[in-house]
Design an enzyme around this catalytic site. Structure first.
Site, PDB file in Angstrom:
ATOM      1  N   ASP A 181     -39.757   2.781 -15.250  1.00 32.38           N
ATOM      2  CA  ASP A 181     -39.376   1.784 -14.249  1.00 32.38           C
ATOM      3  C   ASP A 181     -40.457   0.851 -14.150  1.00 32.38           C
ATOM      4  O   ASP A 181     -41.705   1.185 -13.961  1.00 32.38           O
ATOM      5  CB  ASP A 181     -39.281   2.461 -12.798  1.00 32.38           C
ATOM      6  CG  ASP A 181     -38.690   1.710 -11.867  1.00 32.38           C
ATOM      7  OD1 ASP A 181     -38.247   0.520 -12.259  1.00 32.38           O
ATOM      8  OD2 ASP A 181     -38.250   2.344 -10.633  1.00 32.38           O
ATOM      9  N   GLY A 184     -32.458  -5.471 -15.308  1.00 28.49           N
ATOM     10  CA  GLY A 184     -31.495  -6.249 -16.207  1.00 28.49           C
ATOM     11  C   GLY A 184     -32.365  -7.581 -16.801  1.00 28.49           C
ATOM     12  O   GLY A 184     -31.935  -8.333 -17.213  1.00 28.49           O
ATOM     13  N   ASP A 240     -31.341  -2.639  -7.554  1.00 28.25           N
ATOM     14  CA  ASP A 240     -30.758  -1.184  -7.108  1.00 28.25           C
ATOM     15  C   ASP A 240     -29.496  -1.309  -6.246  1.00 28.25           C
ATOM     16  O   ASP A 240     -28.979  -2.430  -5.618  1.00 28.25           O
ATOM     17  CB  ASP A 240     -31.809  -0.794  -5.910  1.00 28.25           C
ATOM     18  CG  ASP A 240     -32.995  -0.477  -6.544  1.00 28.25           C
ATOM     19  OD1 ASP A 240     -33.438  -0.621  -7.832  1.00 28.25           O
ATOM     20  OD2 ASP A 240     -34.055   0.368  -5.899  1.00 28.25           O
TER      21      ASP A 240
HETATM   22  C1  GLA Z   1     -37.017   1.369  -8.166  1.00 25.17           C
HETATM   23  C2  GLA Z   1     -35.757   1.964  -9.109  1.00 25.17           C
HETATM   24  C3  GLA Z   1     -34.926   3.060  -8.178  1.00 25.17           C
HETATM   25  C4  GLA Z   1     -36.004   4.026  -7.906  1.00 25.17           C
HETATM   26  C5  GLA Z   1     -37.259   3.491  -7.184  1.00 25.17           C
HETATM   27  C6  GLA Z   1     -38.054   4.300  -7.030  1.00 25.17           C
HETATM   28  O1  GLA Z   1     -36.425   0.666  -7.082  1.00 25.17           O
HETATM   29  O2  GLA Z   1     -34.692   0.739  -9.330  1.00 25.17           O
HETATM   30  O3  GLA Z   1     -33.924   3.414  -9.020  1.00 25.17           O
HETATM   31  O4  GLA Z   1     -36.379   4.375  -9.205  1.00 25.17           O
HETATM   32  O5  GLA Z   1     -37.955   2.356  -7.870  1.00 25.17           O
HETATM   33  O6  GLA Z   1     -39.448   4.047  -6.498  1.00 25.17           O
END
Ligand code: GLA
Length: 379
Positions: A145, A184, A205
């Protein structure tokens, strides 16, 4: 983009994708992830309960296999720089063995930045070491991430940053599904497969609200050339059963994700699920649309105001078609067979209800509830 440029792009993409090992994630990954329900409160106990539930409630038989720990498992590094789990997780190897013992696979989470999105220890400067640690613990899946990588890299370095972790995973010799999470940026769908991504988030998200889920889901049209066996667009994890949407809205969510050949990662508390939620997650004919081995992502074929029709060609030559009502009251929706390339009559099957509805000539009309969906098989 003109047609020729588009064709060249699509062709180069297909050639690159063919080089990707399509045995990993040959169909969109299915399982569970801790984030949408537990967020930072997640513990090893919650992960064990999720594994128990999947193995015992029919989800495993329906195809759910990955039990994925999201953010907030990380502790500090030891004197050799090795990442340790925090107190909520304790013995990571024991947890992984427990999940494997249920015949399931298990996933973990990190960031290429110094910190994860929730502020825990990231993999920056420790990529090789972390990949090896995940493999030693026995993990089968990594969600990587972007988060604070923004502070140490330029966005144009993103491709190299993701490739670096993929190479490190490959060097461990353990097959590990590689999930790119960077919302994205940089049209990731055009390069995600080339850095070994098996799936890549296409959006910011999701949340457990019809408006957010539907904006994300219905916005995926146009990304279908980039998905296929081994490498999938990921419009984010499921919210089914988390309580913020009604039954018809969750049916829309699940129908749309199936048509999109999206990863199906349940995001609810599996140990406290209603039979209604379980039925949505495990409806075999709906899951089969998602998992169809042809691996084609569906697309929008017709739209009139808030009424949308999406279709996904399946391996057996039939089509799965979703009739979606994004409006505020019940509405009839008519599928014209010509919109999905069919002429004359066609046989219709209600996939949610497992009911053959007979043969129709030229078109099929059905009332669709507010915010609801009907998913049919057409042949
Ligand atoms: C980001 C990701 C989420 C999740 C959080 C965790 O926002 O997009 O899916 O993994 O981090 O902190």
């Amino acid at each position: 983009m003109n047609k020729l440029a588009y064709l060249v792009l699509a062709l180069s993409y297909v050639l690159r994708a063919a080089a990707v090992d399509a045995t990993t994630a040959a169909t969109p990954p299915m399982g569970w992830n801790s984030w949408n329900h537990f967020a930072c409160k997640v513990t090893a106990g919650d992960v064990r309960s999720a594994a128990d539930a999947i193995a015992g409630n029919g989800m495993k038989d329906a195809g759910y296999v990955y039990v994925n720990i999201d953010d907030c498992w990380e502790g500090s590094r030891d004197e050799k720089g090795r990442i340790q789990p925090n107190q909520k997780f304790g013995d990571m190897k024991a947890l992984v063995d427990y999940v494997h013992g249920k015949g399931l696979k298990v996933g973990i989470y990190s960031s290429p930045g110094p910190k994860t999105c929730a502020g825990y220890e990231g993999s920056f400067g420790h990529e090789e070491q972390d990949a090896q640690q995940y493999a030693d613990w026995g993990f089968d899946y990594l969600k990587y991430d972007w988060c604070s990588a923004e502070k140490v890299y330029q966005r144009r370095q993103m491709i190299d940053v993701y490739k670096k972790m993929h190479d490190a995973l490959v060097r461990t010799g353990r097959p590990i599904v590689f999930s790119l999470c960077q919302y994205g940026y940089g049209r990731v769908w055009t390069w995600g497969a080339s850095v070994g991504g098996n799936l890549w988030r296409t959006t910011e998200d999701i949340s457990d609200h019809y408006d957010r889920m539907s904006v994300i889901g219905f916005d995926q049209d146009g990304l279908e050339p980039f998905a296929g066996p081994g490498h999938w667009n990921d419009p984010d994890m499921l919210e089914v059963g988390n309580g913020g949407m009604n039954h018809d809205e969750y049916v829309t969510h699940m129908s749309l994700w199936a048509l999109l050949a999206a990863p199906l990662l349940a995001g609810n508390d599996l140990s406290k699920m209603t039979p209604e939620t379980l039925a949505i997650l495990t409806n075999r004919e709906v899951v089969a649309v998602d998992q169809d081995i042809k691996g084609v992502q569906g697309r929008r074929v017709a739209q009139e105001g808030p009424l949308e029709i999406w279709a996904k060609p399946l391996a057996d030559g039939s089509l799965a078609v979703g009739l979606f009502n994004r409006g505020e009251s019940v509405n009839p929706i008519t599928l014209s067979f010509k919109d999905i390339g069919l002429h004359g009559s066609a046989k219709i099957r209600d996939l949610w209800q497992h009911k053959d509805l007979g043969s129709y000539s030229g078109s099929y009309t059905v009332d669709v509830p507010r915010h609801g969906a009907i998913l049919i098989g057409v042949r």
